[in-house]
Design an enzyme around this catalytic site. Structure first.
Site, short mmCIF file in Angstrom:
data_model
loop_
_atom_site.label_atom_id
_atom_site.label_comp_id
_atom_site.label_asym_id
_atom_site.label_seq_id
_atom_site.Cartn_x
_atom_site.Cartn_y
_atom_site.Cartn_z
N ARG A 19 2.59 -7.09 8.93
CA ARG A 19 1.91 -6.02 9.68
C ARG A 19 2.41 -5.94 11.12
O ARG A 19 2.52 -4.86 11.69
CB ARG A 19 0.40 -6.25 9.62
CG ARG A 19 -0.20 -5.93 8.26
CD ARG A 19 -1.60 -6.45 8.12
NE ARG A 19 -2.29 -5.98 6.94
CZ ARG A 19 -3.44 -6.49 6.50
NH1 ARG A 19 -4.01 -7.50 7.15
NH2 ARG A 19 -4.01 -6.00 5.43
N TYR A 51 -12.58 -2.96 -3.09
CA TYR A 51 -13.14 -2.97 -1.73
C TYR A 51 -14.67 -2.92 -1.75
O TYR A 51 -15.28 -2.26 -0.91
CB TYR A 51 -12.57 -1.79 -0.93
CG TYR A 51 -11.14 -1.96 -0.48
CD1 TYR A 51 -10.72 -3.09 0.22
CD2 TYR A 51 -10.19 -0.98 -0.73
CE1 TYR A 51 -9.40 -3.25 0.65
CE2 TYR A 51 -8.86 -1.12 -0.31
CZ TYR A 51 -8.48 -2.26 0.39
OH TYR A 51 -7.17 -2.39 0.82
N ARG A 70 -2.00 -14.84 4.06
CA ARG A 70 -2.68 -14.13 5.15
C ARG A 70 -1.89 -14.30 6.45
O ARG A 70 -1.84 -13.40 7.28
CB ARG A 70 -4.11 -14.67 5.32
CG ARG A 70 -5.05 -14.35 4.19
CD ARG A 70 -5.43 -12.90 4.08
NE ARG A 70 -6.22 -12.40 5.19
CZ ARG A 70 -6.84 -11.21 5.19
NH1 ARG A 70 -6.76 -10.42 4.14
NH2 ARG A 70 -7.51 -10.80 6.25
N LYS A 98 0.84 -1.21 0.00
CA LYS A 98 0.00 0.00 0.00
C LYS A 98 0.88 1.26 0.00
O LYS A 98 2.10 1.17 0.20
CB LYS A 98 -0.92 -0.05 1.23
CG LYS A 98 -1.93 -1.22 1.18
CD LYS A 98 -2.78 -1.24 2.45
CE LYS A 98 -3.86 -2.30 2.40
NZ LYS A 98 -4.69 -2.29 3.62
N PHE A 112 -15.23 3.66 7.80
CA PHE A 112 -13.84 4.01 7.48
C PHE A 112 -13.57 4.06 5.97
O PHE A 112 -12.46 4.39 5.54
CB PHE A 112 -12.86 3.03 8.15
CG PHE A 112 -13.06 1.59 7.75
CD1 PHE A 112 -12.51 1.07 6.58
CD2 PHE A 112 -13.80 0.73 8.57
CE1 PHE A 112 -12.69 -0.25 6.22
CE2 PHE A 112 -14.00 -0.60 8.20
CZ PHE A 112 -13.44 -1.09 7.02
N THR A 152 -5.39 -7.94 10.37
CA THR A 152 -5.72 -6.62 9.80
C THR A 152 -5.29 -5.49 10.72
O THR A 152 -4.77 -4.47 10.27
CB THR A 152 -7.25 -6.53 9.56
OG1 THR A 152 -7.65 -7.63 8.75
CG2 THR A 152 -7.64 -5.23 8.90
N HIS A 176 -1.73 -5.43 1.45
CA HIS A 176 -3.01 -6.12 1.21
C HIS A 176 -2.72 -7.56 0.81
O HIS A 176 -1.76 -7.83 0.08
CB HIS A 176 -3.79 -5.45 0.07
CG HIS A 176 -4.92 -6.31 -0.43
ND1 HIS A 176 -6.15 -6.36 0.21
CD2 HIS A 176 -5.00 -7.18 -1.48
CE1 HIS A 176 -6.92 -7.22 -0.43
NE2 HIS A 176 -6.26 -7.74 -1.46
N GLU A 198 -9.83 -10.43 -7.62
CA GLU A 198 -8.91 -9.29 -7.49
C GLU A 198 -7.82 -9.33 -8.56
O GLU A 198 -7.44 -8.29 -9.11
CB GLU A 198 -8.28 -9.30 -6.09
CG GLU A 198 -9.29 -8.96 -5.00
CD GLU A 198 -8.72 -9.11 -3.59
OE1 GLU A 198 -7.52 -9.43 -3.46
OE2 GLU A 198 -9.48 -8.92 -2.63
N ASN A 248 -1.75 -0.10 7.41
CA ASN A 248 -1.24 -1.45 7.70
C ASN A 248 -0.41 -2.05 6.55
O ASN A 248 -0.26 -3.26 6.43
CB ASN A 248 -2.37 -2.39 8.15
CG ASN A 248 -3.46 -2.56 7.11
OD1 ASN A 248 -3.34 -2.02 6.00
ND2 ASN A 248 -4.48 -3.31 7.43
N1 UDP Z 1 -9.49 -0.78 7.53
C1 UDP Z 1 -9.49 0.40 8.27
N2 UDP Z 1 -10.20 0.42 9.44
C2 UDP Z 1 -10.91 -0.64 9.89
C3 UDP Z 1 -10.91 -1.83 9.13
C4 UDP Z 1 -10.18 -1.86 7.94
O1 UDP Z 1 -8.86 1.38 7.91
O2 UDP Z 1 -11.54 -0.56 10.96
C5 UDP Z 1 -8.72 -0.81 6.28
C6 UDP Z 1 -7.38 -1.50 6.42
O3 UDP Z 1 -6.44 -0.84 5.59
C7 UDP Z 1 -7.68 -2.88 5.90
C8 UDP Z 1 -8.63 -2.57 4.77
O4 UDP Z 1 -9.45 -1.53 5.29
O5 UDP Z 1 -6.51 -3.54 5.47
C9 UDP Z 1 -9.49 -3.71 4.29
O6 UDP Z 1 -10.18 -4.26 5.37
P1 UDP Z 1 -10.36 -5.82 5.55
O7 UDP Z 1 -11.33 -6.06 6.65
O8 UDP Z 1 -10.65 -6.42 4.23
O9 UDP Z 1 -8.92 -6.28 6.08
P2 UDP Z 1 -7.72 -7.03 5.34
O10 UDP Z 1 -8.32 -8.05 4.41
O11 UDP Z 1 -6.91 -5.99 4.61
O12 UDP Z 1 -6.93 -7.67 6.45
MG MG Z 2 -9.82 -7.92 3.00
#
Ligand code: UDP
Ligand code: MG
Length: 207
Positions: free
Chosen positions: A159, A106, A142, A66, A114, A148, A172, A183, A169
């Site tokens: 992370r 997304y 993952r 990112k 958010f 996350t 992705h 994706e 974070n």
């Molecule tokens: N995110 C955020 N605040 C939150 C949850 C998610 O800013 O409370 C952002 C964060 O950058 C995260 C992205 O949204 O990586 C996508 O969220 P997701 O739940 O898909 O998490 P990921 O798959 O990236 O772990």
């Molecule tokens: Mg995700």
């Protein structure tokens, strides 16, 4: 037998694993020796075929560094995690993501509070998107990437090691095989993805 023939042909044209990708080479004495070895011992004595008995060996996932990761010059360290694990890079590019592309990426988060700040963050600078391939790559990625929320992420994960707050974070990773396919199609044209043979494939997988 088909596998045998494919390997035989391949290894006559590119007889040494270290020569893959160099094109057709003159058949010297050592190549003939190696080919004779191949005939004696079968495909196990040389490189590898993309046909493998391991299910899911061609699984692919989308990983993106990112904007905060790019700004902090973490691209190399993040890529290293996937390379050292043994996954194969099959696509990579740097780009400035559009809001439209990100809204598709997304799509499940559009109604989250958010979401506007996520869009702002993800369009704040260039990102590096990659496609990695290998057995169980979605699930394993993952784990490599971590929770996350970086404050929940284990030390040793990307992370966990490189970030503090959920809003920045660093990376992705697709969260399911189906999600990864969607994706990858969104971010890459088919012609931007490379099918290539790792010379040490049979040190990573049983054939
Ligand atoms: N995110 C955020 N605040 C939150 C949850 C998610 O800013 O409370 C952002 C964060 O950058 C995260 C992205 O949204 O990586 C996508 O969220 P997701 O739940 O898909 O998490 P990921 O798959 O990236 O772990
Ligand atoms: Mg995700």
């Amino acid at each position: 037998m088909v596998l045998f023939q494919r390997c035989a042909l391949k290894n006559l044209i590119l007889p040494s694993p270290y020569c893959r990708g160099w094109g057709v080479l003159p058949v010297s004495k050592s190549y003939i020796t190696e080919f004779a070895f191949f005939l004696l011992l079968g495909h196990r004595c040389t490189g590898y075929s993309t046909i493998s008995g391991i299910p899911g060996v061609r699984e692919r996932t989308l990983i993106a560094v990112k904007p905060d990761g790019v700004q902090r010059r973490l691209v190399g360290q993040i890529m290293q995690r996937f390379e050292q694990k043994g996954f194969k890079l099959v696509g990579m590019k740097m780009l400035q993501a559009s809001e439209e592309l990100l809204s598709q990426h997304y799509q499940e988060l559009r109604r989250k509070p958010f979401y506007p700040s996520l869009l702002y963050y993800m369009t704040s600078g260039p990102i590096v998107v990659m496609v990695w391939e290998g057995h169980n790559v979605v699930r394993t990625s993952r784990i490599i990437v971590g929770d996350t929320n970086p404050s929940e992420a284990q030390a040793g994960t990307v992370r966990g090691d490189f970030s503090i707050h959920i809003s920045r974070n660093v990376v992705h990773a697709s969260d399911s095989v189906e999600g990864a396919q969607r994706e990858i199609q969104l971010w890459f044209h088919q012609k931007e993805l490379m099918d290539w043979d790792c010379y040490n494939h049979n040190s990573t997988y049983e054939l």
